[in-house]
Design a protein around this motif. Structure first.
Motif, mmCIF file in Angstrom:
data_model
loop_
_atom_site.group_PDB
_atom_site.id
_atom_site.type_symbol
_atom_site.label_atom_id
_atom_site.label_comp_id
_atom_site.label_asym_id
_atom_site.label_seq_id
_atom_site.Cartn_x
_atom_site.Cartn_y
_atom_site.Cartn_z
ATOM 1 N N GLU A 115 0.814 -1.204 0.000
ATOM 2 C CA GLU A 115 0.000 0.000 0.000
ATOM 3 C C GLU A 115 0.857 1.268 0.000
ATOM 4 O OE1 GLU A 115 -2.654 -0.083 3.294
ATOM 5 O OE2 GLU A 115 -3.685 -1.905 2.646
ATOM 6 N N ILE A 116 0.283 2.320 -0.538
ATOM 7 C CA ILE A 116 0.888 3.649 -0.474
ATOM 8 C C ILE A 116 -0.121 4.583 0.174
ATOM 9 C CG2 ILE A 116 1.862 5.574 -1.779
ATOM 10 C CD1 ILE A 116 2.616 3.591 -3.975
ATOM 11 N N SER A 142 -2.137 5.533 -9.321
ATOM 12 C CA SER A 142 -2.765 4.379 -9.960
ATOM 13 C C SER A 142 -2.359 3.091 -9.262
ATOM 14 C CB SER A 142 -2.378 4.298 -11.439
ATOM 15 O OG SER A 142 -0.997 4.054 -11.577
ATOM 16 N N THR A 143 -3.164 2.055 -9.478
ATOM 17 C CA THR A 143 -2.850 0.709 -9.035
ATOM 18 C C THR A 143 -3.325 -0.267 -10.100
ATOM 19 O OG1 THR A 143 -3.258 -1.000 -7.343
ATOM 20 C CG2 THR A 143 -5.036 0.581 -7.736
ATOM 21 N N ASP A 144 -2.567 -1.316 -10.340
ATOM 22 C CA ASP A 144 -2.996 -2.334 -11.297
ATOM 23 C C ASP A 144 -4.043 -3.249 -10.683
ATOM 24 O OD1 ASP A 144 -1.272 -1.331 -13.196
ATOM 25 O OD2 ASP A 144 0.369 -2.659 -12.639
ATOM 26 N N VAL A 145 -3.835 -3.631 -9.438
ATOM 27 C CA VAL A 145 -4.794 -4.462 -8.717
ATOM 28 C C VAL A 145 -4.999 -3.851 -7.346
ATOM 29 C CG1 VAL A 145 -5.327 -6.756 -7.825
ATOM 30 C CG2 VAL A 145 -4.014 -6.528 -9.947
ATOM 31 N N GLY A 170 -1.988 -3.362 -4.599
ATOM 32 C CA GLY A 170 -2.184 -2.683 -3.330
ATOM 33 C C GLY A 170 -3.055 -1.449 -3.505
ATOM 34 N N GLU A 171 -3.398 -0.827 -2.403
ATOM 35 C CA GLU A 171 -4.204 0.381 -2.426
ATOM 36 C C GLU A 171 -3.336 1.624 -2.402
ATOM 37 O OE1 GLU A 171 -6.957 0.258 0.785
ATOM 38 O OE2 GLU A 171 -8.054 -1.465 0.013
ATOM 39 N N VAL A 172 -3.858 2.710 -2.998
ATOM 40 C CA VAL A 172 -3.188 4.002 -2.960
ATOM 41 C C VAL A 172 -4.160 5.025 -2.374
ATOM 42 C CG1 VAL A 172 -2.048 5.824 -4.280
ATOM 43 C CG2 VAL A 172 -1.818 3.440 -5.004
#
Length: 252
Positions: free
Chosen positions: A196-197, A213-216, A247-249
């Motif tokens: 996560e970020i 952005s996140t891919d998943v 991960g989540e952003v």
């Protein structure tokens, strides 16, 4: 529906590949879950694999750190870090200082201050690191210090930045989280493969152009949820860029 299933499968495969590759190179450095018995043969090829999972907690015998560093540093205005296995915290304090606890000699961080730059590195060992591998590093910076640049690269570990001022922050983590709180900066770039970020601008997110952005996973800006991408532009040069594969952003 088919697209959602595709991204779920892609995420599982990506996580599996990254975890296997990381365990092969750093052994038990993935936190509480350790994969034992992976080793390299004499010719450099992967040897037999014995999948022996176990959970290791801080209160288990032998989990305490055996080595430590507690050193006051010369004044510096820039930081460059290249870590193999490292939980890193950079925060406000009363003096320029480094503290570290680590359980194996080969994880000892080397550090120096030259021409106003604090540089920290770790030994890059070929082959796996079996067993439990822990290294925690805390860097403190006196209140009122303005840093020009932070360049952070960590293979496995979490990065936390707290209550500091820097013109530019670049943080890259292979497996682990990036967490930034109450930091005053002009430019921020944060990237992880798996992890996560979380960026808290102390209510100043409206001053920044944001591209995350996140891919998943999921993206959240100012507590509003978006699918996998968010992009906004404001006048001025301040900007936040953050990307993770899995991960989540969150920016707020």
């Amino acid at each position: 529906m088919k697209k959602t299933i595709f991204f779920i499968i892609l995420g599982v495969v990506t996580v599996g590949c990254i975890i296997f590759g990381t365990v092969k190179h750093v052994g038990g450095g993935l936190g509480p879950l350790h994969l034992m018995g992976i080793y390299e043969s004499d010719d450099g090829e992967a040897g037999d694999v014995n999948f022996d999972f176990h959970w290791k907690y801080d209160n288990e015998e032998g989990s305490d750190s055996e080595f430590s560093i507690n050193q006051i540093l010369e004044k510096f205005s820039s930081i460059k870090i290249d870590g193999t296995i490292m939980d890193l915290s950079i925060e406000e304090g009363t003096q320029f200082k480094i503290e570290s606890k680590f359980n194996k000699a080969q994880l000892r961080p080397s550090y120096s201050v030259k021409n106003g730059v604090l540089e920290i590195t770790q030994q890059k060992k070929k082959g796996p690191r079996t067993g439990s591998n822990t290294c925690k590093v805390v860097i403190t910076i006196p209140s009122g210090t303005d840093l020009s640049r932070l360049n952070i690269n960590v293979n496995v570990g979490d990065v936390k930045i707290r209550e500091l001022t820097a013109k530019e922050i670049n943080a890259t983590v292979n497996v682990g989280e990036i967490n930034i709180r109450k930091a005053d900066f002009d430019e921020l770039s944060a990237e992880t493969n798996v992890g996560e970020i979380d960026i808290d601008t102390d209510g100043k997110f409206g001053e920044y152009s944001i591209n995350v952005s996140t891919d998943v996973g999921e993206v959240s800006v100012d507590h509003q949820k978006f699918k996998r991408h968010y992009n906004s532009h404001v006048s001025g040069s301040k900007k936040i860029t953050a990307n993770t594969n899995v991960g989540e952003v969150s920016v707020r």
